[in-house]
Scaffold this motif. Structure first.
Motif, mmCIF file in Angstrom:
data_model
loop_
_atom_site.group_PDB
_atom_site.id
_atom_site.type_symbol
_atom_site.label_atom_id
_atom_site.label_comp_id
_atom_site.label_asym_id
_atom_site.label_seq_id
_atom_site.Cartn_x
_atom_site.Cartn_y
_atom_site.Cartn_z
ATOM 1 N N GLY A 293 0.811 -1.224 0.000
ATOM 2 C CA GLY A 293 0.000 0.000 0.000
ATOM 3 C C GLY A 293 0.843 1.271 0.000
ATOM 4 O O GLY A 293 0.357 2.354 0.330
ATOM 5 N N SER A 294 2.111 1.151 -0.404
ATOM 6 C CA SER A 294 2.999 2.323 -0.432
ATOM 7 C C SER A 294 2.696 3.189 -1.655
ATOM 8 O O SER A 294 2.192 2.687 -2.656
ATOM 9 C CB SER A 294 4.457 1.862 -0.514
ATOM 10 O OG SER A 294 4.738 0.940 0.523
ATOM 11 N N GLY A 295 3.024 4.472 -1.566
ATOM 12 C CA GLY A 295 2.709 5.395 -2.659
ATOM 13 C C GLY A 295 3.952 5.908 -3.370
ATOM 14 O O GLY A 295 5.042 5.986 -2.789
ATOM 15 N N ILE A 296 3.749 6.261 -4.637
ATOM 16 C CA ILE A 296 4.799 6.943 -5.412
ATOM 17 C C ILE A 296 4.361 8.381 -5.629
ATOM 18 O O ILE A 296 3.190 8.641 -5.944
ATOM 19 C CB ILE A 296 4.958 6.290 -6.810
ATOM 20 C CG1 ILE A 296 5.464 4.860 -6.703
ATOM 21 C CG2 ILE A 296 5.879 7.121 -7.695
ATOM 22 C CD1 ILE A 296 6.936 4.722 -6.486
ATOM 23 N N HIS A 319 -0.761 -2.002 -11.817
ATOM 24 C CA HIS A 319 -0.410 -2.733 -10.589
ATOM 25 C C HIS A 319 -1.222 -2.277 -9.381
ATOM 26 O O HIS A 319 -1.056 -2.813 -8.293
ATOM 27 C CB HIS A 319 1.085 -2.557 -10.275
ATOM 28 C CG HIS A 319 1.970 -3.376 -11.162
ATOM 29 N ND1 HIS A 319 2.371 -2.946 -12.404
ATOM 30 C CD2 HIS A 319 2.500 -4.605 -11.013
ATOM 31 C CE1 HIS A 319 3.136 -3.874 -12.964
ATOM 32 N NE2 HIS A 319 3.229 -4.893 -12.142
ATOM 33 N N GLY A 320 -2.042 -1.246 -9.579
ATOM 34 C CA GLY A 320 -2.835 -0.744 -8.455
ATOM 35 C C GLY A 320 -1.997 -0.008 -7.422
ATOM 36 O O GLY A 320 -2.341 0.037 -6.240
ATOM 37 N N VAL A 321 -0.880 0.598 -7.865
ATOM 38 C CA VAL A 321 -0.034 1.365 -6.937
ATOM 39 C C VAL A 321 -0.594 2.785 -6.805
ATOM 40 O O VAL A 321 -0.968 3.411 -7.797
ATOM 41 C CB VAL A 321 1.430 1.407 -7.449
ATOM 42 C CG1 VAL A 321 2.271 2.372 -6.628
ATOM 43 C CG2 VAL A 321 2.028 0.004 -7.410
ATOM 44 N N SER A 322 -0.657 3.269 -5.591
ATOM 45 C CA SER A 322 -1.132 4.627 -5.337
ATOM 46 C C SER A 322 -0.102 5.631 -5.854
ATOM 47 O O SER A 322 1.066 5.588 -5.467
ATOM 48 C CB SER A 322 -1.334 4.778 -3.821
ATOM 49 O OG SER A 322 -1.269 6.124 -3.433
ATOM 50 N N VAL A 323 -0.538 6.520 -6.752
ATOM 51 C CA VAL A 323 0.379 7.532 -7.307
ATOM 52 C C VAL A 323 -0.185 8.915 -7.005
ATOM 53 O O VAL A 323 -1.351 9.187 -7.297
ATOM 54 C CB VAL A 323 0.549 7.383 -8.838
ATOM 55 C CG1 VAL A 323 1.494 8.449 -9.375
ATOM 56 C CG2 VAL A 323 1.053 5.997 -9.202
ATOM 57 N N SER A 324 0.648 9.766 -6.418
ATOM 58 C CA SER A 324 0.256 11.157 -6.207
ATOM 59 C C SER A 324 1.084 12.028 -7.149
ATOM 60 O O SER A 324 2.049 11.555 -7.756
ATOM 61 C CB SER A 324 0.484 11.550 -4.749
ATOM 62 O OG SER A 324 1.818 11.248 -4.382
ATOM 63 N N LEU A 325 0.694 13.283 -7.272
ATOM 64 C CA LEU A 325 1.405 14.189 -8.176
ATOM 65 C C LEU A 325 2.105 15.262 -7.353
ATOM 66 O O LEU A 325 1.540 15.773 -6.385
ATOM 67 C CB LEU A 325 0.416 14.832 -9.149
ATOM 68 C CG LEU A 325 1.050 15.656 -10.266
ATOM 69 C CD1 LEU A 325 1.776 14.761 -11.260
ATOM 70 C CD2 LEU A 325 0.002 16.482 -11.006
ATOM 71 N N ALA A 326 3.335 15.591 -7.759
ATOM 72 C CA ALA A 326 4.144 16.492 -6.939
ATOM 73 C C ALA A 326 5.041 17.363 -7.797
ATOM 74 O O ALA A 326 5.307 17.065 -8.967
ATOM 75 C CB ALA A 326 4.998 15.657 -5.986
ATOM 76 N N THR A 327 5.550 18.428 -7.194
ATOM 77 C CA THR A 327 6.445 19.333 -7.925
ATOM 78 C C THR A 327 7.917 18.962 -7.750
ATOM 79 O O THR A 327 8.726 19.202 -8.636
ATOM 80 C CB THR A 327 6.281 20.785 -7.436
ATOM 81 O OG1 THR A 327 6.623 20.837 -6.046
ATOM 82 C CG2 THR A 327 4.866 21.286 -7.658
ATOM 83 N N ASP A 328 8.295 18.501 -6.540
ATOM 84 C CA ASP A 328 9.708 18.272 -6.210
ATOM 85 C C ASP A 328 10.583 19.505 -6.425
ATOM 86 O O ASP A 328 11.751 19.388 -6.801
ATOM 87 C CB ASP A 328 10.281 17.070 -6.975
ATOM 88 C CG ASP A 328 11.646 16.635 -6.438
ATOM 89 O OD1 ASP A 328 11.899 16.829 -5.240
ATOM 90 O OD2 ASP A 328 12.451 16.116 -7.231
ATOM 91 N N VAL A 329 10.042 20.706 -6.212
ATOM 92 C CA VAL A 329 10.928 21.876 -6.171
ATOM 93 C C VAL A 329 11.977 21.628 -5.096
ATOM 94 O O VAL A 329 11.680 21.026 -4.053
ATOM 95 C CB VAL A 329 10.082 23.134 -5.815
ATOM 96 C CG1 VAL A 329 10.953 24.283 -5.308
ATOM 97 C CG2 VAL A 329 9.239 23.560 -7.008
ATOM 98 N N GLY A 330 13.280 21.978 -5.302
ATOM 99 C CA GLY A 330 13.924 22.668 -6.356
ATOM 100 C C GLY A 330 14.376 21.928 -7.596
ATOM 101 O O GLY A 330 14.773 22.607 -8.541
#
Ligand code: GUN
Ligand code: ZN
Length: 436
Positions: A293-296, A319-330
């Motif tokens: 249940g880990s997320g990317i 694969h049913g992996v939880s994916v979130s969306l991110a900026t990763d600034v800097g």
């Protein structure tokens, strides 16, 4: 009804969009009120409906509440960013390197400055101002190895009323000595910060081993212990971002099956664990991510900027992996999640998956809230959730304004926001009903 009872109510009239569940292209899960009214009471959502239906109720509840007229603009839940480094505002847009050189040449020198509490406070304030004006109201944030940086960040968030997740970076090797702690001191400092900040107001603590190469086995073990001993705290780290990084991890942990197995061995997987990037994963790693249940956190502007690679969204979904969306600034090049969506769309196109705008905006709101286990508090306008929202004004970018005039369908308009939009579209941001 007395004035004191009226004073907690606010009402906003606009086109209002939110999601009640994962949307389909046909519009299930999408709730849209072309002429809607959002009613807020004491910082939380009280009601949402068509203005014609809700206006009479509002005048019963609170005759003196003046409706804020935002007709022609869109209200959406505040955006959520699942992976960002606040001290790296100092190095956003730094030229020419890929991950490991970028860390050594730009990132570590900049992070050294955050030993100074005043400096950390100054950048934390600037960062939150920028983040909120880009429409993001909640983020999962890396501070630096210095407890002072975490203190500065949470204090600033608390004073603004935002709900943030953040933690002290753990590094006990392969970094400049002034940026390292030890397995024991990192553990103790993290525990003290958890005691002080986890669930203090809206703040939540994230155990933050930077990535496997900068922690010894002893430190990863201690990070796992922190997670086990403090129920509800989160964990964030980086995973399989860059090919040279992956080779390095293999050489540092030859006994482990693969990169994710390093984290899993030390108890650093699970539903409150968010792994940045995950670009070059093996089949077994995808399966272990799903099973635990880990997320990317998919960070498209960063992955492109550092030349790290093209994230495989379709495989993650399969694969049913939880994916979130991110900026990763800097390493990411923009604080605005509309820009992340734009780049996510292009990366997914190259991978044969044309990201639908409903899916995109679900992601920025309820999807990321679910990925961060925060959906009971934020992510949509269900009654009782925090009134964290953004007001999007298409007329603030002339070409968007023009193109909008040629669109009929909601999804077409959203696609324009996601491909042509940036922080110029964010006219206003509200946190717990307060305008920022
Ligand atoms: N891997 C380890 N640290 C970092 C970081 O600060 N940024 C990115 N993009 N990757 C990392
Ligand atoms: Zn990162």
């Amino acid at each position: 009804m007395s004035n004191t009872m009226d004073s907690g109510l606010q009402a906003y009239r606009a086109s209002i969009l939110h999601f009640t569940g994962e949307p389909t292209a046909r519009g299930e899960g999408v709730e849209f009120f072309e002429d809607g009214l959002l009613v807020v009471e004491n910082g939380r959502i009280k009601a949402l409906d068509h203005a014609q239906i809700l206006l009479p109720k509002l005048s019963e509840w609170s005759p003196s509440t003046a409706v804020v007229d935002l007709t022609g603009q869109f209200i959406l839940p505040g955006f959520i960013d699942s992976h960002i480094h606040f001290p790296q505002l100092d190095i956003i847009g730094s030229y020419g390197e890929q991950l490991l050189d970028w860390l050594n040449n730009y990132t570590f020198p900049a992070e050294l400055r955050f030993a100074n509490a005043d400096y950390a406070a100054q950048v934390a304030a600037r960062f939150l101002t920028e983040l909120l004006s880009a429409g993001t109201t909640t983020a999962m944030v890396y501070c630096t190895v210095h407890s002072e940086s975490v203190e500065a960040f949470f204090s600033e968030s608390q004073s603004r009323g935002t709900g943030m997740l953040a933690g002290k970076v753990l590094m006990d090797r392969n970094a400049p000595p002034a940026l390292t702690d030890s397995a024991i001191s990192g553990y103790e400092q993290s525990q003290a910060l958890i005691d002080r900040w986890h669930n203090n107001g809206r703040q939540k603590y994230v155990v933050t081993p930077r990535f496997a190469p900068t922690s010894t086995a002893a430190q990863l073990q201690a990070a796992g212990k922190l997670l086990r001993e403090n129920s509800g705290v989160y964990m964030q780290t980086h995973l399989s971002e860059n090919l040279a990084e992956i080779e390095w991890v293999k050489s540092l942990f030859p006994e482990r099956k693969h990169y994710l197995d390093v984290y899993e061995h030390y108890g650093l997987v699970g539903e409150t664990c968010v792994f940045g990037h995950g670009i070059h994963l093996s089949e077994d790693e995808w399966q272990r991510l799903a099973a635990t249940g880990s997320g990317i956190a998919f960070c498209p502007t960063s992955n492109l900027f550092l030349g790290s690679g093209l994230f495989d969204l379709a495989t993650a979904k399969a694969h049913g992996v939880s994916v979130s969306l991110a900026t990763d600034v800097g390493a990411g090049t923009n604080l605005c999640q509309l820009v992340s969506l734009n780049e996510a769309y292009k990366v997914s196109q190259l991978r044969g998956y044309p990201l639908h705008p409903y899916e995109g905006f679900y992601w920025l709101t309820l999807g990321n809230a679910k990925a961060l286990q925060l959906e009971s508090e934020i992510g949509n306008f269900a009654a009782g959730k925090y009134a964290d929202f953004v007001v999007l004004d298409g007329s603030q970018i002339p070409v968007v304004d023009y193109r909008l005039s040629l669109c009929n369908e909601l999804w077409e308009k959203l696609f324009l926001f996601m491909t042509l939009g940036d922080d110029r579209l964010i006219a206003q941001t509200y946190v717990a009903g307060q305008r920022c």
